[in-house]
Design an enzyme around this catalytic site. Structure first.
Site, mmCIF file in Angstrom:
data_model
loop_
_atom_site.group_PDB
_atom_site.id
_atom_site.type_symbol
_atom_site.label_atom_id
_atom_site.label_comp_id
_atom_site.label_asym_id
_atom_site.label_seq_id
_atom_site.Cartn_x
_atom_site.Cartn_y
_atom_site.Cartn_z
ATOM 1 N N HIS A 207 81.577 -6.683 -91.554
ATOM 2 C CA HIS A 207 80.131 -6.533 -91.761
ATOM 3 C C HIS A 207 79.323 -7.231 -90.678
ATOM 4 O O HIS A 207 79.504 -8.424 -90.419
ATOM 5 C CB HIS A 207 79.737 -7.099 -93.120
ATOM 6 C CG HIS A 207 78.268 -7.032 -93.407
ATOM 7 N ND1 HIS A 207 77.623 -5.851 -93.693
ATOM 8 C CD2 HIS A 207 77.318 -7.994 -93.431
ATOM 9 C CE1 HIS A 207 76.326 -6.091 -93.898
ATOM 10 N NE2 HIS A 207 76.120 -7.385 -93.731
ATOM 11 N N TYR B 163 67.518 4.744 -97.909
ATOM 12 C CA TYR B 163 68.416 3.899 -98.701
ATOM 13 C C TYR B 163 67.846 3.866 -100.112
ATOM 14 O O TYR B 163 66.754 3.339 -100.341
ATOM 15 C CB TYR B 163 68.513 2.484 -98.121
ATOM 16 C CG TYR B 163 69.405 2.384 -96.915
ATOM 17 C CD1 TYR B 163 70.736 1.983 -97.039
ATOM 18 C CD2 TYR B 163 68.935 2.699 -95.641
ATOM 19 C CE1 TYR B 163 71.564 1.883 -95.936
ATOM 20 C CE2 TYR B 163 69.753 2.611 -94.525
ATOM 21 C CZ TYR B 163 71.068 2.202 -94.683
ATOM 22 O OH TYR B 163 71.884 2.115 -93.587
#
Length: 594
Positions: free
Chosen positions: A400, A215
């Protein structure tokens, strides 16, 4: 696709016939594509025909791809080859081609479906293309139902000499010769690009680390023309470095929610690095999100998402998830997201509202669960005080959770009567998060009720998973994108403090759990051991029957006036009837094409 030359079939008409269409048809058709493999040698394109309820697939194989004598392409619940539903193209030892609808058993071995639902097959050796089509729902128990939300597309290939496809083992081949991707097949009907200045938020010649998952975060200072005057974002889309289509998994652009006068370091590095500046963690409000297979996100004609201006922070942050299973250290990437921005603001400012569960350790998921539900409530009292009389129009949604979430949906009701679901993903993965345009905008009025449920799988976790911000914690949120903007930004719930305290008191006094009266909820949950089926059931009952505490918050962080503690959970009195399956027409067990 048996790409040794002796078995190539050149069918001159096939490519254009299936993936082109007239302007007259465009109102019910949607197209998209995604790379299947990390090397970008296999590209899957698809066209959705909503009128006929069918999907047409086109697999393009590059000249650099390995030769194979059989290829399987299909779907499974979570991306496993076991129990997958596949369409298989294979060559027998005499050189004859076969195309079959098959499914894998629990060990990954193929069985031929009694009814064949992989249709319209064409093989074109000149363009190195395989084409076929499938109904959304074949009503065959062996077939996967193609529906809204995340779809795990699986593939496998091999060079085996075959006399039959029956018993072919998909799980027996090397990892380089099989894989899966997550896509949204049911994309909305194509829409034209809006006008606007292109602003690129991209990496530049980044040497991607040679590990499986990275990431990467990069902070940007907005250009002067955006910081001097509020602009509207009218569309965003991905910009992928050519050849890196299989490397870039998903991307997000975050607004840095800090004082406009405050500077944010232009950090570039691993998002989880210990030396990442603390202030960059304020870069957490999503402005744009893309995942593999996602089409450009276009705002409605009357609305745009505000960006910039003298009263706003001057910083945004790009986060890119790189998927590098081969651990290559020679990737160089300049991918990112392109925003279309305009100073000519549209009639309405768009905005984002959070519905679901609070980010709090008052909620937890016991260990060892296959499907444990948590539900967050946006109650009628909150929409009543927070929304304008004419209501709002919801046009997009981003579901989410963190690592253990496997399904998410938001129900919508008005005065106790359930309306169509606002968004649903029954094959959800935290590794595939995108802002999804809804097929039809949804009107939410004052007094409406939104109920967001997340399903969690914690079979491999030894301890309870607690609600919170860490990736190992859990969340349950639907970020709804709507217009016109209102002051209501958060409409989320948690179990009431009094009800939770009673639960812990019972566990301490009657079940002899070592829970201290002064312990925070996180520590109290982690002190419970073992999580017996009865205890799990008691926790579920606590969450579904106890009063709730509401976060009914304005955009400045303050709650709307009123006592939001101890509210009863609203009930949907008239739920929607079960969805009716639409099956292809059949006669005597033989399926006819529409």
């Amino acid at each position: 696709m048996m790409l040794d030359k002796r078995v190539l079939l050149v069918l001159a008409s096939c490519v254009g016939s299936l993936l082109t269409y007239s302007v007259r048809d465009a109102g019910h058709l949607a197209e998209s594509q995604s790379v299947l493999d990390p090397d970008g040698q296999l590209v899957l394109r698809w066209r959705v025909d909503y009128a006929k309820q069918r999907v047409q697939f086109q697999l393009l194989v590059s000249e650099s791809a390995p030769v194979f004598k059989w290829f399987a392409l299909g779907f499974s619940d979570r991306g496993d080859l076991e129990n997958a539903d596949v369409c298989v193209l294979w060559t027998d030892y005499n050189g004859s081609e076969h195309f079959e609808d098959m499914h894998a058993d629990v060990s990954g071995r193929l069985l031929r479906d009694p009814r064949q639902d992989c249709e319209g097959f064409h093989l074109d050796g000149r363009t190195r293309t395989i084409l076929f089509e499938r109904p959304f729902d074949t009503c065959d128990d062996h077939d996967y139902v193609i529906e809204e939300g995340t779809v795990h597309v699986v593939w496998a290939r091999g060079t085996d000499k075959l006399f039959s496809s029956q018993g072919l083992c998909l799980t027996c081949i090397t990892t380089k010769n099989h894989g899966f991707i997550r896509v949204r097949l049911m994309t909305p009907v194509n829409s034209p690009k809006p006008e606007g200045t292109q602003y690129h938020v991209t990496n530049k010649d980044l040497k991607v680390p040679g590990r499986d998952t990275t990431y990467w975060c990069k902070v940007f200072k907005l250009p002067d023309f955006i910081t001097e005057k509020v602009h509207h974002i009218t569309q965003f889309e991905s910009v992928i470095t050519r050849g890196n289509e299989g490397l870039v998994h998903h991307m997000e652009v975050f607004y840095c929610d800090v004082d406009p006068k405050k500077e944010v370091p232009l950090y570039e590095g691993d998002c989880f690095a210990p030396d990442r500046p603390e202030i960059t963690k304020k870069c957490s409000k999503v402005k744009a999100a893309w995942a593999m297979g996602a089409r450009p996100f276009t705002y409605p004609d009357d609305a745009g998402l505000p960006l910039g201006g003298p009263q706003a922070s001057k910083f945004v942050m790009l986060e890119v998830h790189y998927n590098n299973p081969e651990l290559r250290n020679d990737w160089v990437d300049s991918s990112g997201i392109m925003l279309y921005v305009t100073p000519k603001r549209r009639k309405y400012d768009a905005a984002i509202m959070e519905v679901g569960l609070e980010y709090t350790d008052k909620m937890a998921i016991p260990p060892g669960q296959d499907a444990f539900p948590l539900t967050g409530y946006c109650v009628p009292q909150c929409t009543g005080v927070g929304l304008p009389a004419e209501g709002i129009t919801v046009f997009g949604s981003q579901l989410h959770t963190h690592l253990t979430g496997v399904a998410v949906w938001t129900r919508h009701s008005r005065r106790g009567v359930e309306l169509p679901v606002l968004n649903r993903d029954m094959h959800y993965s935290t590794h595939f998060q995108e802002i999804r345009l809804l097929h039809k905008p949804v009107k939410v009025l004052p007094g409406d009720y939104l109920e967001t449920t997340c399903i969690y799988r914690t079979l491999d976790r030894p301890n309870a998973t607690i609600g919170g911000h860490a990736i190992t914690d859990e969340m349950c949120v639907n970020y709804i994108h709507y217009y016109p903007a209102t002051t209501l930004e958060v409409c989320k719930s948690a179990v009431s403090n009094a009800a939770l305290e009673s639960f812990f008191n019972f566990e301490r006094n009657w079940d002899n759990m070592s829970i201290s009266k002064s312990s925070p909820p996180r520590q109290s949950y982690l002190s419970i051991d073992p999580w017996s089926p009865l205890r799990v059931s008691s926790l579920h009952t606590l969450y579904t029957e106890s009063p709730i505490s509401m976060q009914c918050n304005q955009s400045d962080g303050h709650r709307f006036q009123g006592d939001w503690e101890g509210l009863p959970i609203p009930r949907i009195k008239l739920p929607l009837p079960a969805e009716r399956r639409v099956c292809p027409k059949t006669h005597n067990g033989i399926q006819f094409k529409k």
